[in-house]
Design a protein around this motif. Structure first.
Motif, PDB file in Angstrom:
ATOM      1  N   PHE A  99     -27.809  27.752 -34.287  1.00 60.04           N
ATOM      2  CA  PHE A  99     -27.539  28.968 -32.958  1.00 60.04           C
ATOM      3  C   PHE A  99     -26.329  29.033 -33.524  1.00 60.04           C
ATOM      4  O   PHE A  99     -25.018  28.350 -33.865  1.00 60.04           O
ATOM      5  CB  PHE A  99     -26.918  27.968 -31.708  1.00 60.04           C
ATOM      6  N   GLY A 100     -25.915  30.241 -33.317  1.00 63.58           N
ATOM      7  CA  GLY A 100     -24.330  31.144 -33.282  1.00 63.58           C
ATOM      8  C   GLY A 100     -23.651  31.362 -31.937  1.00 63.58           C
ATOM      9  O   GLY A 100     -24.489  31.331 -31.198  1.00 63.58           O
ATOM     10  N   LEU A 101     -22.452  31.359 -31.997  1.00 66.65           N
ATOM     11  CA  LEU A 101     -21.393  31.178 -30.820  1.00 66.65           C
ATOM     12  C   LEU A 101     -20.232  32.129 -31.347  1.00 66.65           C
ATOM     13  O   LEU A 101     -20.089  32.000 -32.039  1.00 66.65           O
ATOM     14  CB  LEU A 101     -20.948  29.389 -30.740  1.00 66.65           C
ATOM     15  N   VAL A 102     -20.570  33.472 -30.365  1.00 64.60           N
ATOM     16  CA  VAL A 102     -19.322  34.484 -30.865  1.00 64.60           C
ATOM     17  C   VAL A 102     -19.244  35.022 -29.809  1.00 64.60           C
ATOM     18  O   VAL A 102     -19.272  34.797 -28.458  1.00 64.60           O
ATOM     19  CB  VAL A 102     -20.843  35.583 -31.554  1.00 64.60           C
ATOM     20  N   GLY A 103     -17.955  35.464 -30.506  1.00 65.07           N
ATOM     21  CA  GLY A 103     -17.019  36.080 -29.622  1.00 65.07           C
ATOM     22  C   GLY A 103     -15.674  36.943 -30.144  1.00 65.07           C
ATOM     23  O   GLY A 103     -15.706  35.998 -31.151  1.00 65.07           O
ATOM     24  N   PRO A 104     -15.180  37.649 -29.557  1.00 62.77           N
ATOM     25  CA  PRO A 104     -13.862  38.256 -30.380  1.00 62.77           C
ATOM     26  C   PRO A 104     -12.537  36.700 -30.141  1.00 62.77           C
ATOM     27  O   PRO A 104     -12.937  35.937 -29.889  1.00 62.77           O
ATOM     28  CB  PRO A 104     -13.418  38.823 -29.137  1.00 62.77           C
ATOM     29  N   ASN A 105     -11.793  37.173 -31.256  1.00 59.86           N
ATOM     30  CA  ASN A 105     -10.442  35.930 -31.721  1.00 59.86           C
ATOM     31  C   ASN A 105      -9.945  35.200 -29.703  1.00 59.86           C
ATOM     32  O   ASN A 105     -10.081  36.380 -28.729  1.00 59.86           O
ATOM     33  CB  ASN A 105      -9.251  36.327 -31.825  1.00 59.86           C
ATOM     34  N   GLY A 106      -9.880  34.519 -29.471  1.00 59.17           N
ATOM     35  CA  GLY A 106      -9.507  33.873 -28.566  1.00 59.17           C
ATOM     36  C   GLY A 106     -10.215  34.063 -27.165  1.00 59.17           C
ATOM     37  O   GLY A 106     -10.366  33.647 -25.525  1.00 59.17           O
ATOM     38  N   ALA A 107     -11.290  33.750 -27.340  1.00 63.14           N
ATOM     39  CA  ALA A 107     -12.712  34.035 -26.328  1.00 63.14           C
ATOM     40  C   ALA A 107     -12.738  32.712 -25.651  1.00 63.14           C
ATOM     41  O   ALA A 107     -13.382  32.437 -25.431  1.00 63.14           O
ATOM     42  CB  ALA A 107     -14.034  34.675 -26.948  1.00 63.14           C
TER      43      ALA A 107
END
Length: 260
Positions: free
Chosen positions: A42-50
């Motif tokens: 499972f990947g948890l992705v988001g920009p920096n500070g997300a």
């Protein structure tokens, strides 16, 4: 009249309900609910500070949430912390290691802290040092390790007790390509034999190639979750991520960079 034996589906490896955290006036995590299927990558992705690191810190018992619940295979992290954490292996981003120990001592110490017998710890420590290509550095102090070596020894401490769920915050950051490929092989084999990996990253190509499921977080909110194919909806994961998150800038005003 015969009754059929109905087996209930297994509990999710990680179940988050209404998870929230605020730092002063800033909402870091805004009531996220999410299930990570058992046996998934499972990947948890988001920009920096997300809010990725804050979410994972709460999910693993490192940071107390302001609201919501977290369960590991049905065991509540905050009401039964020892039981929940016994099945967890965690590579946290930015948490200090006991870096005045050697690499071998650190992995050994981690195993003994988990209540394992010394003989098993010794065998597994040497296995991990070999597979992670840390044998030559095994007797050096961790404080003298490079960033990539430090990441690898931290991964070894997360694996020593053979956890059911691995939570890895940016595990490939600062790791050289050969070591990264080695780590990917270890994690893929781990999932192939029933383990669950939850990995945070902002490298979309890596997530698309490795993960079976993905969740997109931005501004503390869950924007999408499901299988990788469901979330990317026919686009590349990177393009879908950009369209979900927004904020793409332009290069207008940089004409002074044009050399011809």
């Amino acid at each position: 009249m015969s009754s059929e034996h109905v087996t209930s589906p297994p509990a999710p490896a990680l179940s988050i309900r209404g998870l929230g955290k605020r730092f002063g006036d800033k909402i870091a995590v805004n009531g996220i609910s999410l299930d990570v299927p058992s046996g998934s990558f499972f990947g948890l992705v988001g920009p920096n500070g997300a809010g990725k690191t804050t979410t994972l810190s709460m999910a693993t018992g490192l940071l107390r949430p302001d609201a919501g619940t977290v369960a590991i295979h049905g065991v509540d992290v905050w009401s039964e912390p020892l039981k929940a954490k016994s099945s967890l292996g965690v590579l946290a981003d930015g948490v200090r290691l006991f870096d005045r120990l050697s690499g071998r001592q650190l992995v050994t110490y981690s195993g003994l802290l988990r209540g394992m017998d010394r003989e098993t710890v010794a065998t597994r420590t040497e296995d991990l040092l070999r597979v992670l290509d840390l044998q030559e550095a095994a007797d050096k102090l961790v404080v003298d390790y490079s960033a990539g070596m430090t990441k690898k020894i931290a991964l070894a401490t997360a694996l020593i007790h053979s956890p059911r769920v691995l939570v890895l915050d940016e595990p490939f950051e600062a790791v050289d390509p050969v070591s990264a490929a080695n780590i990917r092989d270890i994690l893929s084999d781990y999932v192939g034999h029933g383990g669950t990996v939850i990995v945070s990253s902002h490298v979309m190509d890596l997530v698309q190639r490795m993960c079976t499921h993905v969740a997109v977080i931005a501004g503390g909110n869950l924007l999408a979750a499901g299988t990788v194919d469901e979330v990317r909806a026919g686009e590349s994961l990177e393009d879908r991520f950009v369209s979900l998150v927004g904020g793409r800038g332009t290069n207008e005003g940089l004409s002074w960079l044009h050399t011809s």
